[in-house]
Design an enzyme around this catalytic site. Structure first.
Site, PDB file in Angstrom:
ATOM      1  N   LYS A 206       0.627  -1.155  -0.003  1.00 39.38           N
ATOM      2  CA  LYS A 206       0.274  -0.072   0.211  1.00 39.38           C
ATOM      3  C   LYS A 206       0.924   1.347   0.082  1.00 39.38           C
ATOM      4  O   LYS A 206       0.378   2.177  -0.702  1.00 39.38           O
ATOM      5  CB  LYS A 206      -1.044   0.235   1.316  1.00 39.38           C
ATOM      6  CG  LYS A 206      -2.069   0.772   1.212  1.00 39.38           C
ATOM      7  CD  LYS A 206      -2.745   1.137   2.697  1.00 39.38           C
ATOM      8  CE  LYS A 206      -3.431   2.360   3.252  1.00 39.38           C
ATOM      9  NZ  LYS A 206      -3.652   3.171   3.878  1.00 39.38           N
ATOM     10  N   GLU A 212      11.026  -4.600   3.874  1.00 38.28           N
ATOM     11  CA  GLU A 212      10.807  -6.269   2.730  1.00 38.28           C
ATOM     12  C   GLU A 212      10.432  -6.309   1.916  1.00 38.28           C
ATOM     13  O   GLU A 212      10.697  -7.688   1.151  1.00 38.28           O
ATOM     14  CB  GLU A 212       9.456  -7.107   4.182  1.00 38.28           C
ATOM     15  CG  GLU A 212      10.760  -7.232   5.231  1.00 38.28           C
ATOM     16  CD  GLU A 212       9.826  -5.856   6.162  1.00 38.28           C
ATOM     17  OE1 GLU A 212       8.848  -5.025   6.056  1.00 38.28           O
ATOM     18  OE2 GLU A 212       9.524  -6.258   7.362  1.00 38.28           O
ATOM     19  N   GLY A 267      -4.358  -1.595   6.009  1.00 39.39           N
ATOM     20  CA  GLY A 267      -3.915  -2.958   5.144  1.00 39.39           C
ATOM     21  C   GLY A 267      -4.058  -3.779   5.840  1.00 39.39           C
ATOM     22  O   GLY A 267      -4.279  -5.102   5.172  1.00 39.39           O
ATOM     23  N   ARG A 268      -4.670  -4.362   7.002  1.00 39.70           N
ATOM     24  CA  ARG A 268      -4.642  -5.475   7.204  1.00 39.70           C
ATOM     25  C   ARG A 268      -6.413  -5.371   7.120  1.00 39.70           C
ATOM     26  O   ARG A 268      -7.460  -6.497   7.673  1.00 39.70           O
ATOM     27  CB  ARG A 268      -4.766  -5.629   9.108  1.00 39.70           C
ATOM     28  CG  ARG A 268      -5.387  -4.252   9.517  1.00 39.70           C
ATOM     29  CD  ARG A 268      -5.040  -4.360  11.269  1.00 39.70           C
ATOM     30  NE  ARG A 268      -5.241  -2.680  11.960  1.00 39.70           N
ATOM     31  CZ  ARG A 268      -4.530  -1.860  12.245  1.00 39.70           C
ATOM     32  NH1 ARG A 268      -3.585  -1.600  11.324  1.00 39.70           N
ATOM     33  NH2 ARG A 268      -4.624  -0.687  13.326  1.00 39.70           N
ATOM     34  N   GLU A 353      -3.029  -5.505  15.818  1.00 41.33           N
ATOM     35  CA  GLU A 353      -3.112  -4.108  14.559  1.00 41.33           C
ATOM     36  C   GLU A 353      -3.844  -3.273  15.315  1.00 41.33           C
ATOM     37  O   GLU A 353      -3.391  -1.840  15.577  1.00 41.33           O
ATOM     38  CB  GLU A 353      -2.440  -4.905  13.088  1.00 41.33           C
ATOM     39  CG  GLU A 353      -1.487  -3.902  13.713  1.00 41.33           C
ATOM     40  CD  GLU A 353      -0.928  -3.920  12.081  1.00 41.33           C
ATOM     41  OE1 GLU A 353       0.577  -3.198  11.500  1.00 41.33           O
ATOM     42  OE2 GLU A 353      -1.300  -4.000  11.099  1.00 41.33           O
ATOM     43  N   HIS A 384      -4.016 -32.043  21.499  1.00 39.90           N
ATOM     44  CA  HIS A 384      -2.125 -32.980  22.037  1.00 39.90           C
ATOM     45  C   HIS A 384      -0.970 -32.045  21.804  1.00 39.90           C
ATOM     46  O   HIS A 384      -0.369 -32.209  22.152  1.00 39.90           O
ATOM     47  CB  HIS A 384      -1.892 -33.650  20.600  1.00 39.90           C
ATOM     48  CG  HIS A 384      -3.094 -35.002  20.237  1.00 39.90           C
ATOM     49  ND1 HIS A 384      -3.087 -35.539  21.043  1.00 39.90           N
ATOM     50  CD2 HIS A 384      -3.791 -34.505  19.297  1.00 39.90           C
ATOM     51  CE1 HIS A 384      -4.576 -35.724  20.281  1.00 39.90           C
ATOM     52  NE2 HIS A 384      -5.084 -35.242  20.206  1.00 39.90           N
ATOM     53  N   LYS A 512       9.391  -0.107  12.026  1.00 40.63           N
ATOM     54  CA  LYS A 512       9.965  -0.071  10.776  1.00 40.63           C
ATOM     55  C   LYS A 512      11.124   1.230  10.906  1.00 40.63           C
ATOM     56  O   LYS A 512      12.643   0.726  10.284  1.00 40.63           O
ATOM     57  CB  LYS A 512       8.966   1.015   9.815  1.00 40.63           C
ATOM     58  CG  LYS A 512       7.828  -0.678   9.748  1.00 40.63           C
ATOM     59  CD  LYS A 512       7.114   0.519   8.828  1.00 40.63           C
ATOM     60  CE  LYS A 512       5.505  -0.698   8.285  1.00 40.63           C
ATOM     61  NZ  LYS A 512       4.589  -0.664   7.919  1.00 40.63           N
TER      62      LYS A 512
HETATM   63  O1  F6P Z   1       3.704  -3.739   9.234  1.00 38.33           O
HETATM   64  C1  F6P Z   1       2.555  -2.678   9.630  1.00 38.33           C
HETATM   65  C2  F6P Z   1       1.926  -2.560   8.179  1.00 38.33           C
HETATM   66  O2  F6P Z   1       2.454  -1.358   8.451  1.00 38.33           O
HETATM   67  C3  F6P Z   1       1.297  -3.174   8.034  1.00 38.33           C
HETATM   68  O3  F6P Z   1      -0.531  -2.202   8.622  1.00 38.33           O
HETATM   69  C4  F6P Z   1       0.953  -3.286   6.960  1.00 38.33           C
HETATM   70  O4  F6P Z   1      -0.326  -4.383   6.242  1.00 38.33           O
HETATM   71  C5  F6P Z   1       1.477  -3.804   6.259  1.00 38.33           C
HETATM   72  O5  F6P Z   1       2.698  -3.181   7.399  1.00 38.33           O
HETATM   73  C6  F6P Z   1       2.340  -3.618   5.347  1.00 38.33           C
HETATM   74  O6  F6P Z   1       2.612  -2.187   4.345  1.00 38.33           O
HETATM   75  P1  F6P Z   1       2.358  -2.317   2.670  1.00 38.33           P
HETATM   76  O7  F6P Z   1       1.695  -2.612   2.411  1.00 38.33           O
HETATM   77  O8  F6P Z   1       2.419  -0.283   3.224  1.00 38.33           O
HETATM   78  O9  F6P Z   1       3.451  -3.140   2.112  1.00 38.33           O
END
Ligand code: F6P
Length: 549
Positions: A206, A212, A267-268, A353, A384, A512
């Site tokens: 987003k 990453e 994002g979530r 979150e 288990h 971050k």
């Molecule tokens: O790590 C937190 C976060 O901001 C989440 O809320 C989000 O889903 C994720 O990072 C990835 O963010 P982006 O889609 O901006 O790469």
């Protein structure tokens, strides 16, 4: 919105909790044969039995009063109407617009967002069809057979877990792989398993700033070029989903290959947007649409159903009851369906979150508990291992059991065993087993009296442990959409009751920033003494271990 602990319903609940703590659910079931029938709800193909909870009618009445007093109705309407309810980021919260098939406009800052939403869905559909039909060719003229979806957090969990959950609906034209972690092991393994001429990379971010995802995409690009692709071939093999079109084009993604999303999608909550493109590619657009339809049906249920029969509201207030009046630290999700095994991880991000917050909307530190720890895994495996602690540990851990009534390739014996374990666990948690029952079982076992008493003590199961049982006919796209939206709205209702902003994530943001600063430290771009002594020591040990010979 006023201080939740000052509500009269809160005081009522505190008193009621004292009584309830003296009572065993077993006695309620014995005294009232209609309890199970009275404590159930359904909607959108989902059935909820919440009778195995430590609640009475009075408790439920007070919980619903609390939700009303906290303004859940008004807040819900504000969310659906596009008000700026994410106040710290000054954004509307409109994942519900992404699945709005009512034909009604949804306004953000005076503009109807629905035309853009629908146009993006059309673009996703057309793109999916071009991949599935083979019309979209790679740079050497081969059709796309492999998709590598790169993203993290909400740009990963939703697509991966929904694709996994709907495995029986998989489209056979392509295989979709998901990569999230910056740990290079994963991207390298995945890329080693695919042919670059037949591979499409879908990069989902987003913000288009997530370390990453950017690094994994750079590695994929380097791999593509090393395999023989040229810079000008990238357009046929790389697409992106982002609300930051400028950054995506600067990164090298062709503008026509960017699927938009908007800052009013958290994002979530983004799987319903173009972030769901890997779902379309894995399952076909019509199945993605099925997910949206199910979520839309749950939105209507949430908006139109009285609290007393409203699935998300019931689940939310039960969670509040245990978190705030029983000091429950965590909540466990137990899907008894292998394909749904990822749901606990999905809800973990959604809930933790969103409601892992310590200040109210107006910036005051809360003096009540907010979001619980969410965890869990598929049944029967957990039986288990960690179920021991749920049965006999010292914490109260409310549980959501989930079971489809029908499964694909149904083997009646397996499915009956799965169901019986699921129901049996809820029964064991509720009933427990008394000392007297355990002591009686040991009769005639040749034990000395002291030994018999001690062993009976160990075997005693307190019971009185709460659980919900959630069932549905089968996990088709519609039902999964409804199930996920049900948890979204549950989290929303709890956020309103606890008065927190469920839509920002500042704690994650700090991590971050610091991660990037430490990277500068590791790469020698900044001085070590910028860091505390412990972090300095860690950085030095890492650098020494990785120093060139
Ligand atoms: O790590 C937190 C976060 O901001 C989440 O809320 C989000 O889903 C994720 O990072 C990835 O963010 P982006 O889609 O901006 O790469």
């Amino acid at each position: 919105m006023s201080d939740v602990t000052q509500q009269s319903a809160w005081a009522d609940l505190s008193k009621l909790a004292e009584d309830v703590k003296q009572t065993h659910m077993r006695d309620w079931f014995d005294a009232d044969p209609s309890r199970a029938e009275a404590m159930q709800a359904q909607g959108c193909g989902i059935f909820l039995d919440y009778s195995k909870n430590r609640v009475t009618k009075d408790v439920l009445t007070a919980l619903f009063s609390l939700a009303k007093a906290q303004g859940v109705d008004a807040h819900r309407d504000a969310m659906f109407n596009g008000s700026t309810i994410n106040t710290t980021e000054k954004r509307a919260v409109l994942h519900t617009a992404l699945r709005n098939f009512s034909g009604k406009p949804v306004m953000v800052d005076g503009k109807d967002v629905m035309p853009e939403v629908l146009a993006t869905l059309e673009k996703m559909e057309a793109f999916t069809q071009s991949i599935h039909s083979g019309a979209h060719k790679g740079y050497t003229g081969k059709s796309i057979k492999q998709v590598v979806a790169i993203g993290i957090g909400g740009s990963f969990l939703g697509p991966k877990i929904m694709t996994e959950a709907l495995k029986p609906y998989t489209h056979d034209a392509v295989k979709v792989h998901f990569v999230a972690n910056v740990d290079g092991c994963h991207i390298h393994d995945v890329l080693a398993s695919v042919d670059h001429e037949e591979t499409l990379i879908v990069m989902s971010s987003k913000s288009f700033t997530t370390q990453e995802t950017l690094q994994n995409t750079l590695s994929a690009k380097a791999w593509f070029l090393k395999q023989g692709g040229k810079q000008e071939d990238i357009a046929k093999h790389f697409v992106a989903v982002s609300s930051n079109v400028k950054a995506a084009t600067e990164f090298g993604i062709a503008e026509e290959n960017i699927f938009p999303m908007w800052d009013w999608v958290g994002g979530r909550y983004s799987l319903w947007s173009a972030i769901g493109l890997p779902i379309c590619l894995a399952l076909g657009f019509e199945n993605f649409k099925g997910l949206l339809d199910g979520a839309h049906a749950m939105d209507k249920h949430f908006c139109e159903t009285p609290f007393e029969s409203n699935l998300p509201v019931i689940l939310a207030v039960l969670g509040v009851w245990y978190r705030n009046f029983f000091d429950a630290q965590s909540h466990v999700l137990l899907p008894y369906y292998h394909y749904l095994r990822g749901l606990p991880a999905y809800v973990q991000q959604l809930d933790m979150e969103s409601n892992g917050k310590q200040v109210t909307m107006d910036g005051n530190v809360v003096n009540w508990q907010t979001g619980p720890i969410i965890w869990g895994s598929e049944g029967t495996n957990g039986q288990h291992s960690f179920h021991q602690l749920i049965h006999q540990g010292t914490s109260i851990i409310p549980a959501d059991f989930m079971l489809p009534l029908n499964v694909p390739n149904q083997d009646d014996t397996h499915h009956a065993m799965l169901a019986s374990n699921c129901f049996g666990q809820t029964q064991a948690l509720m009933q427990g087993k008394t000392f007297a029952e355990c002591y009686a079982d040991l009769d005639g076992k040749g034990l000395a009296e002291d030994e018999r008493k001690a062993l009976a003590q160990h075997k005693t199961m307190p019971g009185n442990k709460p659980s919900n049982t959630i069932m549905f006919d089968k996990l088709d796209p519609f039902t999964l959409g409804a199930l996920v939206a049900m948890y979204e709205h549950k989290v929303f209702v709890q956020g309103v009751i606890w008065q927190v902003n469920s839509f920002d994530q500042w704690g994650v943001e700090l991590g971050k920033v610091l991660g990037n600063q430490v990277l500068d430290g590791i790469q020698g771009k900044v001085n070590d003494d910028n860091f505390d002594a412990s972090t300095q020591q860690l950085i030095r040990r890492f650098r020494n271990a990785n120093a060139p010979d």
